[in-house]
Design a protein around this motif. Structure first.
Motif, PDB file in Angstrom:
ATOM      1  N   SER A 128       7.503  25.050  38.489  1.00  0.00           N
ATOM      2  CA  SER A 128       7.301  26.186  37.587  1.00  0.00           C
ATOM      3  C   SER A 128       7.181  25.848  36.100  1.00  0.00           C
ATOM      4  CB  SER A 128       8.440  27.190  37.768  1.00  0.00           C
ATOM      5  OG  SER A 128       9.675  26.634  37.345  1.00  0.00           O
ATOM      6  N   TYR A 129       7.704  24.713  35.663  1.00  0.00           N
ATOM      7  CA  TYR A 129       7.698  24.434  34.216  1.00  0.00           C
ATOM      8  C   TYR A 129       6.689  23.348  33.862  1.00  0.00           C
ATOM      9  CZ  TYR A 129       9.050  23.131  29.517  1.00  0.00           C
ATOM     10  OH  TYR A 129       9.012  22.869  28.171  1.00  0.00           O
ATOM     11  N   PRO A 130       5.787  23.635  32.903  1.00  0.00           N
ATOM     12  CA  PRO A 130       5.572  24.899  32.191  1.00  0.00           C
ATOM     13  C   PRO A 130       4.574  25.781  32.933  1.00  0.00           C
ATOM     14  CG  PRO A 130       4.204  23.207  31.226  1.00  0.00           C
ATOM     15  CD  PRO A 130       4.994  22.537  32.324  1.00  0.00           C
ATOM     16  N   SER A 131       4.390  27.001  32.464  1.00  0.00           N
ATOM     17  CA  SER A 131       3.460  27.931  33.096  1.00  0.00           C
ATOM     18  C   SER A 131       2.017  27.537  32.787  1.00  0.00           C
ATOM     19  CB  SER A 131       3.722  29.354  32.596  1.00  0.00           C
ATOM     20  OG  SER A 131       2.653  30.218  32.937  1.00  0.00           O
ATOM     21  N   GLY A 132       1.276  27.160  33.827  1.00  0.00           N
ATOM     22  CA  GLY A 132      -0.122  26.785  33.636  1.00  0.00           C
ATOM     23  C   GLY A 132      -1.000  27.965  33.254  1.00  0.00           C
ATOM     24  N   HIS A 133      -0.700  29.135  33.810  1.00  0.00           N
ATOM     25  CA  HIS A 133      -1.473  30.335  33.472  1.00  0.00           C
ATOM     26  C   HIS A 133      -1.345  30.652  31.976  1.00  0.00           C
ATOM     27  CE1 HIS A 133      -1.767  30.927  37.756  1.00  0.00           C
ATOM     28  NE2 HIS A 133      -2.375  32.099  37.628  1.00  0.00           N
ATOM     29  N   THR A 134      -0.123  30.591  31.476  1.00  0.00           N
ATOM     30  CA  THR A 134       0.097  30.877  30.058  1.00  0.00           C
ATOM     31  C   THR A 134      -0.568  29.831  29.181  1.00  0.00           C
ATOM     32  OG1 THR A 134       2.240  31.861  30.631  1.00  0.00           O
ATOM     33  CG2 THR A 134       1.859  31.331  28.314  1.00  0.00           C
ATOM     34  N   ALA A 135      -0.459  28.577  29.581  1.00  0.00           N
ATOM     35  CA  ALA A 135      -1.087  27.503  28.816  1.00  0.00           C
ATOM     36  C   ALA A 135      -2.603  27.683  28.770  1.00  0.00           C
ATOM     37  CB  ALA A 135      -0.736  26.153  29.436  1.00  0.00           C
ATOM     38  N   PHE A 136      -3.192  28.056  29.891  1.00  0.00           N
ATOM     39  CA  PHE A 136      -4.645  28.242  29.960  1.00  0.00           C
ATOM     40  C   PHE A 136      -5.134  29.321  29.003  1.00  0.00           C
ATOM     41  CE2 PHE A 136      -7.842  31.182  31.659  1.00  0.00           C
ATOM     42  CZ  PHE A 136      -8.977  30.384  31.530  1.00  0.00           C
ATOM     43  N   LEU A 137      -4.562  30.519  29.118  1.00  0.00           N
ATOM     44  CA  LEU A 137      -5.069  31.632  28.311  1.00  0.00           C
ATOM     45  C   LEU A 137      -4.792  31.417  26.823  1.00  0.00           C
ATOM     46  CD1 LEU A 137      -6.641  34.199  28.918  1.00  0.00           C
ATOM     47  CD2 LEU A 137      -4.488  35.472  28.770  1.00  0.00           C
ATOM     48  N   THR A 138      -3.671  30.803  26.511  1.00  0.00           N
ATOM     49  CA  THR A 138      -3.368  30.499  25.113  1.00  0.00           C
ATOM     50  C   THR A 138      -4.370  29.501  24.543  1.00  0.00           C
ATOM     51  OG1 THR A 138      -0.995  30.873  25.511  1.00  0.00           O
ATOM     52  CG2 THR A 138      -1.610  29.654  23.520  1.00  0.00           C
ATOM     53  N   ALA A 139      -4.678  28.457  25.299  1.00  0.00           N
ATOM     54  CA  ALA A 139      -5.636  27.447  24.842  1.00  0.00           C
ATOM     55  C   ALA A 139      -7.017  28.050  24.632  1.00  0.00           C
ATOM     56  CB  ALA A 139      -5.705  26.296  25.840  1.00  0.00           C
ATOM     57  N   LEU A 140      -7.427  28.926  25.545  1.00  0.00           N
ATOM     58  CA  LEU A 140      -8.742  29.559  25.423  1.00  0.00           C
ATOM     59  C   LEU A 140      -8.790  30.449  24.184  1.00  0.00           C
ATOM     60  CD1 LEU A 140     -11.531  29.997  26.713  1.00  0.00           C
ATOM     61  CD2 LEU A 140     -10.549  31.934  27.952  1.00  0.00           C
ATOM     62  N   ALA A 141      -7.758  31.248  23.973  1.00  0.00           N
ATOM     63  CA  ALA A 141      -7.709  32.120  22.801  1.00  0.00           C
ATOM     64  C   ALA A 141      -7.683  31.298  21.515  1.00  0.00           C
ATOM     65  CB  ALA A 141      -6.482  33.027  22.874  1.00  0.00           C
ATOM     66  N   PHE A 142      -6.971  30.202  21.535  1.00  0.00           N
ATOM     67  CA  PHE A 142      -6.876  29.304  20.391  1.00  0.00           C
ATOM     68  C   PHE A 142      -8.269  28.773  20.038  1.00  0.00           C
ATOM     69  CE2 PHE A 142      -3.492  26.872  18.148  1.00  0.00           C
ATOM     70  CZ  PHE A 142      -4.305  26.034  17.395  1.00  0.00           C
ATOM     71  N   ALA A 143      -9.004  28.327  21.050  1.00  0.00           N
ATOM     72  CA  ALA A 143     -10.347  27.787  20.826  1.00  0.00           C
ATOM     73  C   ALA A 143     -11.292  28.843  20.277  1.00  0.00           C
ATOM     74  CB  ALA A 143     -10.894  27.205  22.130  1.00  0.00           C
ATOM     75  N   VAL A 144     -11.217  30.053  20.820  1.00  0.00           N
ATOM     76  CA  VAL A 144     -12.072  31.142  20.337  1.00  0.00           C
ATOM     77  C   VAL A 144     -11.725  31.490  18.893  1.00  0.00           C
ATOM     78  CG1 VAL A 144     -12.642  33.579  20.631  1.00  0.00           C
ATOM     79  CG2 VAL A 144     -12.468  32.096  22.635  1.00  0.00           C
ATOM     80  N   ALA A 145     -10.443  31.506  18.559  1.00  0.00           N
ATOM     81  CA  ALA A 145     -10.023  31.805  17.191  1.00  0.00           C
ATOM     82  C   ALA A 145     -10.507  30.737  16.214  1.00  0.00           C
ATOM     83  CB  ALA A 145      -8.507  31.931  17.128  1.00  0.00           C
ATOM     84  N   LEU A 146     -10.517  29.480  16.633  1.00  0.00           N
ATOM     85  CA  LEU A 146     -11.059  28.418  15.788  1.00  0.00           C
ATOM     86  C   LEU A 146     -12.554  28.619  15.559  1.00  0.00           C
ATOM     87  CD1 LEU A 146      -9.289  25.172  17.082  1.00  0.00           C
ATOM     88  CD2 LEU A 146      -8.998  26.282  14.852  1.00  0.00           C
ATOM     89  N   LEU A 147     -13.252  29.060  16.601  1.00  0.00           N
ATOM     90  CA  LEU A 147     -14.683  29.354  16.464  1.00  0.00           C
ATOM     91  C   LEU A 147     -14.909  30.458  15.431  1.00  0.00           C
ATOM     92  CD1 LEU A 147     -17.685  29.357  17.304  1.00  0.00           C
ATOM     93  CD2 LEU A 147     -17.043  30.886  19.198  1.00  0.00           C
ATOM     94  N   VAL A 148     -14.130  31.515  15.520  1.00  0.00           N
ATOM     95  CA  VAL A 148     -14.265  32.633  14.588  1.00  0.00           C
ATOM     96  C   VAL A 148     -13.926  32.181  13.163  1.00  0.00           C
ATOM     97  CG1 VAL A 148     -13.375  34.905  13.953  1.00  0.00           C
ATOM     98  CG2 VAL A 148     -13.799  34.356  16.357  1.00  0.00           C
TER      99      VAL A 148
END
Length: 227
Positions: A128-148
Protein backbone atom coordinates in the motif's frame (compact mmCIF):
# COMPACT_ATOMS: atom_id res chain seq x y z
CA UNK A 1 13.19 22.73 -34.55
CA UNK A 2 16.19 22.05 -32.34
CA UNK A 3 15.95 21.02 -28.71
CA UNK A 4 17.34 24.41 -27.60
CA UNK A 5 14.76 26.42 -29.53
CA UNK A 6 11.89 24.51 -27.90
CA UNK A 7 10.51 26.17 -24.74
CA UNK A 8 11.86 24.75 -21.48
CA UNK A 9 9.39 22.63 -19.59
CA UNK A 10 10.82 23.75 -16.24
CA UNK A 11 11.09 27.56 -16.24
CA UNK A 12 14.34 28.81 -14.74
CA UNK A 13 12.42 31.01 -12.30
CA UNK A 14 10.85 27.93 -10.71
CA UNK A 15 13.88 25.66 -10.50
CA UNK A 16 15.18 26.68 -7.08
CA UNK A 17 11.82 26.65 -5.29
CA UNK A 18 10.60 23.45 -6.90
CA UNK A 19 13.99 21.87 -6.23
CA UNK A 20 13.69 22.69 -2.53
CA UNK A 21 10.12 21.37 -2.45
CA UNK A 22 11.24 18.18 -4.21
CA UNK A 23 13.99 17.64 -1.64
CA UNK A 24 11.57 18.15 1.25
CA UNK A 25 9.02 15.82 -0.36
CA UNK A 26 11.67 13.14 -0.84
CA UNK A 27 12.55 13.42 2.85
CA UNK A 28 8.90 12.93 3.82
CA UNK A 29 8.67 9.86 1.58
CA UNK A 30 11.74 8.32 3.22
CA UNK A 31 10.65 9.12 6.78
CA UNK A 32 7.16 7.68 6.28
CA UNK A 33 8.64 4.66 4.55
CA UNK A 34 10.89 3.95 7.54
CA UNK A 35 8.10 4.51 10.07
CA UNK A 36 5.63 2.21 8.31
CA UNK A 37 8.04 -0.40 6.93
CA UNK A 38 6.51 -3.89 7.01
CA UNK A 39 3.46 -2.57 8.85
CA UNK A 40 0.05 -4.07 8.18
CA UNK A 41 -2.23 -1.78 10.12
CA UNK A 42 -3.26 1.85 10.38
CA UNK A 43 -1.28 4.23 12.55
CA UNK A 44 -2.84 6.73 14.93
CA UNK A 45 -3.01 9.48 12.31
CA UNK A 46 -4.45 7.04 9.79
CA UNK A 47 -7.15 5.89 12.21
CA UNK A 48 -8.28 9.42 13.02
CA UNK A 49 -8.52 10.48 9.37
CA UNK A 50 -10.15 7.21 8.38
CA UNK A 51 -12.82 7.70 11.05
CA UNK A 52 -13.68 11.07 9.55
CA UNK A 53 -13.78 9.88 5.95
CA UNK A 54 -15.23 6.38 6.11
CA UNK A 55 -18.91 5.68 5.65
CA UNK A 56 -19.55 7.99 2.70
CA UNK A 57 -23.01 7.76 1.15
CA UNK A 58 -23.82 6.07 -2.16
CA UNK A 59 -23.47 9.28 -4.18
CA UNK A 60 -20.03 10.10 -2.83
CA UNK A 61 -18.97 6.50 -3.22
CA UNK A 62 -19.77 6.76 -6.94
CA UNK A 63 -17.68 9.94 -7.09
CA UNK A 64 -14.83 8.12 -5.35
CA UNK A 65 -15.07 5.20 -7.77
CA UNK A 66 -15.05 7.56 -10.76
CA UNK A 67 -11.98 9.32 -9.39
CA UNK A 68 -10.29 6.00 -8.69
CA UNK A 69 -10.90 4.98 -12.32
CA UNK A 70 -8.64 7.83 -13.44
CA UNK A 71 -5.74 5.99 -11.83
CA UNK A 72 -6.61 2.59 -13.30
CA UNK A 73 -4.81 1.47 -16.50
CA UNK A 74 -7.60 2.43 -18.93
CA UNK A 75 -8.42 5.73 -17.26
CA UNK A 76 -4.77 6.66 -16.78
CA UNK A 77 -3.86 5.83 -20.38
CA UNK A 78 -6.76 7.91 -21.64
CA UNK A 79 -5.68 10.90 -19.56
CA UNK A 80 -2.06 10.61 -20.68
CA UNK A 81 -2.93 10.28 -24.38
CA UNK A 82 -5.30 13.25 -24.21
CA UNK A 83 -2.71 15.39 -22.39
CA UNK A 84 0.11 14.46 -24.77
CA UNK A 85 -2.13 15.26 -27.72
CA UNK A 86 -2.86 18.68 -26.23
CA UNK A 87 0.85 19.34 -25.71
CA UNK A 88 1.63 18.48 -29.33
CA UNK A 89 -1.21 20.63 -30.64
CA UNK A 90 0.23 23.52 -28.63
CA UNK A 91 3.66 22.74 -30.10
CA UNK A 92 5.16 21.92 -26.74
CA UNK A 93 7.09 18.72 -27.43
CA UNK A 94 9.08 18.86 -24.22
CA UNK A 95 5.85 19.06 -22.23
CA UNK A 96 4.60 15.97 -24.06
CA UNK A 97 7.80 14.14 -23.14
CA UNK A 98 7.44 15.27 -19.52
CA UNK A 99 3.89 13.95 -19.32
CA UNK A 100 5.01 10.50 -20.42
CA UNK A 101 8.35 10.43 -18.61
CA UNK A 102 7.20 12.25 -15.48
CA UNK A 103 4.14 10.10 -14.97
CA UNK A 104 5.98 6.91 -15.92
CA UNK A 105 8.95 7.49 -13.63
CA UNK A 106 6.71 8.61 -10.77
CA UNK A 107 4.53 5.50 -10.98
CA UNK A 108 7.61 3.27 -11.35
CA UNK A 109 9.16 4.89 -8.27
CA UNK A 110 5.96 4.38 -6.28
CA UNK A 111 5.85 0.73 -7.34
CA UNK A 112 9.48 0.19 -6.34
CA UNK A 113 8.90 1.85 -2.98
CA UNK A 114 5.94 -0.43 -2.30
CA UNK A 115 8.19 -3.46 -2.55
CA UNK A 116 10.97 -1.82 -0.52
CA UNK A 117 8.72 -0.61 2.31
CA UNK A 118 6.46 -3.65 2.40
CA UNK A 119 3.49 -2.00 4.07
CA UNK A 120 0.25 -3.88 3.46
CA UNK A 121 -3.48 -3.34 3.70
CA UNK A 122 -6.27 -5.96 3.62
CA UNK A 123 -3.82 -8.84 3.53
CA UNK A 124 -0.13 -9.50 2.95
CA UNK A 125 -0.46 -9.40 -0.85
CA UNK A 126 -1.78 -5.81 -1.01
CA UNK A 127 1.22 -3.48 -0.84
CA UNK A 128 0.00 0.00 0.00
CA UNK A 129 2.80 2.53 0.57
CA UNK A 130 2.93 4.85 -1.28
CA UNK A 131 -0.35 5.27 -3.18
CA UNK A 132 0.35 4.84 -6.89
CA UNK A 133 -3.00 6.33 -7.88
CA UNK A 134 -2.28 9.50 -5.92
CA UNK A 135 1.24 9.71 -7.29
CA UNK A 136 -0.03 9.34 -10.86
CA UNK A 137 -2.69 12.05 -10.79
CA UNK A 138 -0.46 14.45 -8.88
CA UNK A 139 2.38 14.00 -11.39
CA UNK A 140 0.03 14.54 -14.33
CA UNK A 141 -1.44 17.70 -12.79
CA UNK A 142 2.06 18.93 -11.99
CA UNK A 143 3.15 18.47 -15.62
CA UNK A 144 0.06 20.25 -16.96
CA UNK A 145 0.61 23.15 -14.54
CA UNK A 146 4.21 23.49 -15.75
CA UNK A 147 2.90 23.62 -19.32
CA UNK A 148 0.47 26.40 -18.40
CA UNK A 149 3.19 28.27 -16.51
CA UNK A 150 5.49 28.22 -19.51
CA UNK A 151 2.72 28.93 -21.99
CA UNK A 152 1.62 32.12 -20.24
CA UNK A 153 5.04 33.15 -18.98
CA UNK A 154 4.06 33.17 -15.32
CA UNK A 155 6.64 34.43 -12.86
CA UNK A 156 8.17 32.65 -9.91
CA UNK A 157 5.42 33.35 -7.39
CA UNK A 158 2.46 32.77 -9.72
CA UNK A 159 4.07 29.77 -11.42
CA UNK A 160 5.08 28.05 -8.20
CA UNK A 161 1.65 28.71 -6.69
CA UNK A 162 -0.11 27.28 -9.74
CA UNK A 163 2.03 24.15 -9.85
CA UNK A 164 1.61 23.44 -6.15
CA UNK A 165 -2.11 24.20 -6.22
CA UNK A 166 -2.66 21.86 -9.17
CA UNK A 167 -0.69 19.10 -7.46
CA UNK A 168 -2.53 19.66 -4.19
CA UNK A 169 -6.00 19.56 -5.75
CA UNK A 170 -5.23 16.46 -7.82
CA UNK A 171 -3.55 14.70 -4.91
CA UNK A 172 -6.32 15.59 -2.47
CA UNK A 173 -9.04 14.41 -4.84
CA UNK A 174 -7.42 11.06 -5.57
CA UNK A 175 -6.24 10.68 -1.99
CA UNK A 176 -9.75 11.21 -0.65
CA UNK A 177 -11.06 8.60 -3.09
CA UNK A 178 -8.45 6.05 -2.04
CA UNK A 179 -9.13 6.55 1.66
CA UNK A 180 -12.91 6.65 1.23
CA UNK A 181 -12.80 3.36 -0.70
CA UNK A 182 -10.54 1.79 1.89
CA UNK A 183 -7.84 1.15 -0.70
CA UNK A 184 -5.09 3.06 1.13
CA UNK A 185 -4.17 4.46 4.50
CA UNK A 186 -4.07 8.28 4.64
CA UNK A 187 -0.30 8.17 5.11
CA UNK A 188 -0.04 6.09 1.92
CA UNK A 189 -1.77 8.95 0.13
CA UNK A 190 0.65 11.49 1.62
CA UNK A 191 3.54 9.32 0.51
CA UNK A 192 2.17 9.09 -3.03
CA UNK A 193 1.67 12.83 -3.21
CA UNK A 194 5.19 13.53 -1.98
CA UNK A 195 6.61 10.95 -4.40
CA UNK A 196 5.16 12.93 -7.30
CA UNK A 197 6.42 16.22 -5.86
CA UNK A 198 9.91 14.75 -5.57
CA UNK A 199 10.12 12.97 -8.93
CA UNK A 200 8.30 15.27 -11.38
CA UNK A 201 10.51 18.39 -11.00
CA UNK A 202 13.62 16.24 -11.30
CA UNK A 203 12.22 14.62 -14.44
CA UNK A 204 11.37 18.04 -15.90
CA UNK A 205 14.94 19.20 -15.29
CA UNK A 206 16.26 16.04 -16.92
CA UNK A 207 14.00 16.51 -19.97
CA UNK A 208 15.29 20.05 -20.47
CA UNK A 209 18.91 19.08 -19.97
CA UNK A 210 18.67 16.15 -22.40
CA UNK A 211 16.87 18.23 -25.02
CA UNK A 212 19.44 21.02 -24.72
CA UNK A 213 22.31 18.59 -25.17
CA UNK A 214 20.69 17.05 -28.21
CA UNK A 215 20.10 20.53 -29.59
CA UNK A 216 23.76 21.43 -29.07
CA UNK A 217 24.89 18.28 -30.87
CA UNK A 218 22.51 18.95 -33.75
CA UNK A 219 23.74 22.52 -34.03
CA UNK A 220 27.39 21.40 -33.95
CA UNK A 221 26.73 18.81 -36.65
CA UNK A 222 25.03 21.44 -38.80
CA UNK A 223 27.96 23.82 -38.47
CA UNK A 224 30.41 21.10 -39.44
CA UNK A 225 28.37 20.24 -42.51
CA UNK A 226 28.38 23.87 -43.66
CA UNK A 227 32.17 24.13 -43.42
Amino acid sequence: MSGRSAPAVLPSSLRVWLGLIAALAALVVVVLGVVYADAGRAGRVDARIWAAVEGVGPLWRHVALATDFLGEPVGAATLVVATVTGCLLLRRPRAAVLVVAGVGITVATATLLKHLVGRTIHGDDNLSYPSGHTAFLTALAFAVALLVTGRFGLGRTAGTSLVLAAGLVAGAAMGWAQVALGAHYPTDVLGGWCTALAVTPATAWLVDRTADRLGDRTADAGRRERR
